[in-house]
Design an enzyme around this catalytic site. Structure first.
Site, PDB file in Angstrom:
ATOM      1  N   LYS A  28       9.243   3.020 -14.415  1.00  0.00           N
ATOM      2  CA  LYS A  28       9.466   4.458 -14.542  1.00  0.00           C
ATOM      3  C   LYS A  28       9.646   5.259 -13.045  1.00  0.00           C
ATOM      4  O   LYS A  28      10.279   6.278 -13.119  1.00  0.00           O
ATOM      5  CB  LYS A  28       8.373   5.356 -15.140  1.00  0.00           C
ATOM      6  CG  LYS A  28       6.949   5.473 -14.443  1.00  0.00           C
ATOM      7  CD  LYS A  28       5.983   6.137 -15.367  1.00  0.00           C
ATOM      8  CE  LYS A  28       4.780   6.288 -14.594  1.00  0.00           C
ATOM      9  NZ  LYS A  28       3.615   7.010 -15.090  1.00  0.00           N
ATOM     10  N   LYS A  77       9.381   3.711  -8.746  1.00  0.00           N
ATOM     11  CA  LYS A  77      10.290   2.853  -7.648  1.00  0.00           C
ATOM     12  C   LYS A  77       9.577   1.438  -7.754  1.00  0.00           C
ATOM     13  O   LYS A  77       8.663   1.386  -7.848  1.00  0.00           O
ATOM     14  CB  LYS A  77      10.221   3.508  -6.370  1.00  0.00           C
ATOM     15  CG  LYS A  77      10.871   4.641  -6.134  1.00  0.00           C
ATOM     16  CD  LYS A  77      10.809   4.890  -4.650  1.00  0.00           C
ATOM     17  CE  LYS A  77      11.726   6.169  -4.320  1.00  0.00           C
ATOM     18  NZ  LYS A  77      11.641   6.669  -2.899  1.00  0.00           N
ATOM     19  N   GLY A 112       8.381  -1.785  -6.760  1.00  0.00           N
ATOM     20  CA  GLY A 112       7.170  -2.011  -5.638  1.00  0.00           C
ATOM     21  C   GLY A 112       5.953  -1.305  -5.943  1.00  0.00           C
ATOM     22  O   GLY A 112       4.975  -1.562  -5.248  1.00  0.00           O
ATOM     23  N   LYS A 116      -1.400   1.274   6.148  1.00  0.00           N
ATOM     24  CA  LYS A 116      -1.433   0.036   7.078  1.00  0.00           C
ATOM     25  C   LYS A 116      -0.176   0.441   8.428  1.00  0.00           C
ATOM     26  O   LYS A 116      -0.693   0.382   9.332  1.00  0.00           O
ATOM     27  CB  LYS A 116      -0.906  -1.420   6.754  1.00  0.00           C
ATOM     28  CG  LYS A 116      -2.358  -1.872   6.102  1.00  0.00           C
ATOM     29  CD  LYS A 116      -2.981  -1.080   4.895  1.00  0.00           C
ATOM     30  CE  LYS A 116      -4.195  -1.764   4.431  1.00  0.00           C
ATOM     31  NZ  LYS A 116      -4.845  -0.721   3.497  1.00  0.00           N
ATOM     32  N   VAL A 147     -12.852   1.309   0.925  1.00  0.00           N
ATOM     33  CA  VAL A 147     -11.945   0.879   1.357  1.00  0.00           C
ATOM     34  C   VAL A 147     -10.842   2.071   1.842  1.00  0.00           C
ATOM     35  O   VAL A 147     -10.624   2.432   3.231  1.00  0.00           O
ATOM     36  CB  VAL A 147     -10.919  -0.197   0.695  1.00  0.00           C
ATOM     37  CG1 VAL A 147      -9.622  -0.457   1.645  1.00  0.00           C
ATOM     38  CG2 VAL A 147     -11.740  -1.320   0.523  1.00  0.00           C
ATOM     39  N   ILE A 148     -10.422   2.866   0.800  1.00  0.00           N
ATOM     40  CA  ILE A 148      -9.632   4.008   0.970  1.00  0.00           C
ATOM     41  C   ILE A 148     -10.198   5.001   2.033  1.00  0.00           C
ATOM     42  O   ILE A 148      -9.658   5.393   3.088  1.00  0.00           O
ATOM     43  CB  ILE A 148      -9.118   4.596  -0.285  1.00  0.00           C
ATOM     44  CG1 ILE A 148      -8.427   3.701  -0.795  1.00  0.00           C
ATOM     45  CG2 ILE A 148      -8.062   5.941   0.202  1.00  0.00           C
ATOM     46  CD1 ILE A 148      -8.083   4.103  -2.267  1.00  0.00           C
ATOM     47  N   GLY A 149     -11.434   5.176   1.927  1.00  0.00           N
ATOM     48  CA  GLY A 149     -12.133   6.335   2.620  1.00  0.00           C
ATOM     49  C   GLY A 149     -12.382   5.964   4.054  1.00  0.00           C
ATOM     50  O   GLY A 149     -12.137   6.715   5.005  1.00  0.00           O
ATOM     51  N   GLU A 204     -20.812   9.438   1.041  1.00  0.00           N
ATOM     52  CA  GLU A 204     -20.869   8.290   0.068  1.00  0.00           C
ATOM     53  C   GLU A 204     -22.073   8.340  -0.588  1.00  0.00           C
ATOM     54  O   GLU A 204     -23.398   8.421  -0.100  1.00  0.00           O
ATOM     55  CB  GLU A 204     -20.587   7.131   0.836  1.00  0.00           C
ATOM     56  CG  GLU A 204     -21.091   5.864   0.011  1.00  0.00           C
ATOM     57  CD  GLU A 204     -20.235   5.739  -1.102  1.00  0.00           C
ATOM     58  OE1 GLU A 204     -20.678   5.773  -2.435  1.00  0.00           O
ATOM     59  OE2 GLU A 204     -18.870   5.631  -1.112  1.00  0.00           O
ATOM     60  N   HIS A 234      -8.520 -22.697  21.800  1.00  0.00           N
ATOM     61  CA  HIS A 234      -9.083 -21.841  22.978  1.00  0.00           C
ATOM     62  C   HIS A 234      -8.167 -21.160  23.885  1.00  0.00           C
ATOM     63  O   HIS A 234      -7.175 -21.709  24.499  1.00  0.00           O
ATOM     64  CB  HIS A 234     -10.124 -22.409  23.786  1.00  0.00           C
ATOM     65  CG  HIS A 234     -11.030 -22.075  24.853  1.00  0.00           C
ATOM     66  ND1 HIS A 234     -12.111 -20.975  24.382  1.00  0.00           N
ATOM     67  CD2 HIS A 234     -10.953 -21.730  25.985  1.00  0.00           C
ATOM     68  CE1 HIS A 234     -12.374 -20.424  25.368  1.00  0.00           C
ATOM     69  NE2 HIS A 234     -11.566 -20.835  26.365  1.00  0.00           N
TER      70      HIS A 234
END
Length: 468
Positions: A40, A42, A44, A56, A186-188, A207, A445
């Site tokens: 309905k 886009k 993705g 990100k 995660v979002i916060g 929280e 290394h």
């Protein structure tokens, strides 16, 4: 859009064009199935347009904004003169656009019937699509439900004005000066990290649970809390939200114990709910739980034969890569390939705040619940002993959790760029590697990747750069 009178028939009709839906469509088309993909909005879905990719992108910009401060400590004199929010948002939109066009090309060339409109399940094998050009009925021998999720809020907490969700936050024309973030998941924590790096004077996370990123191993939660304290990101833990009031130029938040916080914006980041309302799922007899679609863990088929469910509407981790893999799995399941069931415990989890949080497998607490209190061993390797981490100037650790005398069942990592190590971490857990197996691998290394090898060496009883 097809003509109203046409009842089009397909092997598979997929409701939702996000990560789970489009991956199912592409894989099913590869396997020779006729496919209709209904979306309905886009192609993705949330991940590409309002979630993973745009956040990100902003986290990358935020990392760049920290460069001058980091460079000065190395003898390079850089100055951050200005944050051009318009250009930042333009960069985000260009990134989304490029990926969107690429995905459109893939679906367009994949022998997939892409149908724009709102899809509603109207029968055991029929989907009614309402779009700009009217209504179309699609019939599928199999149906895949992949309708995704939406940003939740709390009862009585209305979004609007200066009370925003993550989707609104991605469009803000300014960097907030002193935002309050409701939710330390995660979002916060990702938005807290972004806004602090971009110059917010004060960021406060509220929280109700005892820790930030409370679903992670407690060592990661505590480590992130220490890191945020060093970054002067404030947080209130263990006291639940009570109410929020919009003032003339901001928001006042009150907690259950009467504590008050004032800021210019309140970001509501309390999780995501399943997007299943008014879609006809329950009416067709599909078992549901608080809006989530219940699906068989082995096959992802619902209790209604021939109807499958993938992604955020299925209880479990709400991650784009989980939905993506489930979409592929269901396509192969329908095609009769009998794919290996997806092990939810082996799905990698990454939080891209600074420092990064990455994990896969069981937390130490979960391992003890599964195997017994005295049947679990763990080891934390401090990144202070890792050369590349010292060059990067990051603090953190790698924690390995193993069944006693058995394989590694959990990998938990904290530190700048440590998200990049999640690939080997996933292989270690998924392939049930013993510490000795990982210790015998040669890690280049100097890389942060060595930290996994060093942790395994120590857990195998032969630490070199650390003490067992």
């Amino acid at each position: 859009m097809a003509d109203n009178s046409t009842d089009q028939k397909f092997d598979i009709v997929i409701v939702g064009g996000g990560s789970g839906g489009y991956s199912a469509a592409l894989r099913a088309a590869q396997l020779g199935k006729s496919v209709a993909l209904v979306e309905k909005d886009k192609l993705g879905g949330t991940c590409l347009h309002r979630g993973c990719v745009p956040t990100k992108t902003l986290l990358h910009v935020a990392e760049m904004a920290e460069a001058p401060a980091d460079a000065r400590a190395l003898g390079i004199d850089l100055t951050l003169n200005n944050i051009d929010v318009d250009k930042m948002l333009s960069f985000k939109d260009r990134t989304i656009s490029r990926l969107y066009k690429g995905l459109q090309g893939l679906v367009g060339s994949g022998d997939i019937e892409y149908v724009e409109g709102f899809g509603r399940l109207t029968g055991k094998n029929t989907v009614e699509v309402t779009g700009e050009n009217g209504t179309t009925i699609l019939t599928g021998e199999n149906i895949v439900l992949a309708s995704g999720s939406f940003s939740k809020t709390l009862p009585g907490l209305e979004l609007g004005g200066r009370i925003i969700d993550s989707e609104m936050a991605l469009q803000l024309p300014e960097v907030p000066k002193n935002p309050i973030i409701l939710g330390g998941g995660v979002i916060g924590v990702e938005f807290a990290s972004v806004w602090k790096s971009l110059g917010a004077e004060s960021v406060t996370i509220v929280e109700g649970l005892p820790n930030l990123v409370a679903n992670e191993d407690e060592a990661l939660s505590k480590g992130l809390e220490r890191a945020f304290k060093r970054r002067k990101i404030k947080y209130s833990l263990g006291i639940f939200f009570e109410k929020a009031e919009q003032t003339e130029d901001g928001v006042k938040v009150t907690l259950a114990d009467g504590t008050e916080f004032e800021g210019d914006y309140l970001l509501v980041a309390v999780g995501r709910g399943p997007n299943t309302k008014d879609m006809g799922y329950e009416e067709q007899g599909i078992e549901m739980d608080r809006g989530f679609v219940l699906a068989n863990k082995e096959t992802l088929e619902t209790n209604v034969k021939g109807i499958y469910a993938v992604g955020d509407i299925v209880p479990g981790l709400q991650l784009a890569h989980r939905g993506f893999q489930q979409g592929i799995f269901v396509a192969e399941q329908i095609a009769g390939l009998n794919p290996e069931p997806i092990n939810e415990a082996h799905i990698p989890r990454v939080t891209y705040c600074e420092p990064n949080v990455g994990s896969v497998g069981l937390t130490e607490k979960q391992a003890k619940e599964k195997f017994g209190e005295d049947k679990v061993e763990s080891y934390e390797y401090n990144l202070g002993g890792n050369g590349k981490s010292q060059i990067l100037g990051t603090q953190g650790f790698v924690k390995l959790v193993r069944e006693k005398d058995g394989p590694i069942v959990g990998v938990h990592m904290l530190g700048a760029r440590m998200s990049e190590q999640i690939g080997e971490a996933q292989l270690i857990v998924s392939w049930e590697a013993m510490p000795e197996d990982v210790a015998s691998l040669i890690h280049a290394h100097p890389t942060q990747n060595e930290s996994l090898g060093e942790a395994a060496l120590a857990l195998a009883g032969k630490p070199l750069h650390s003490h067992a």
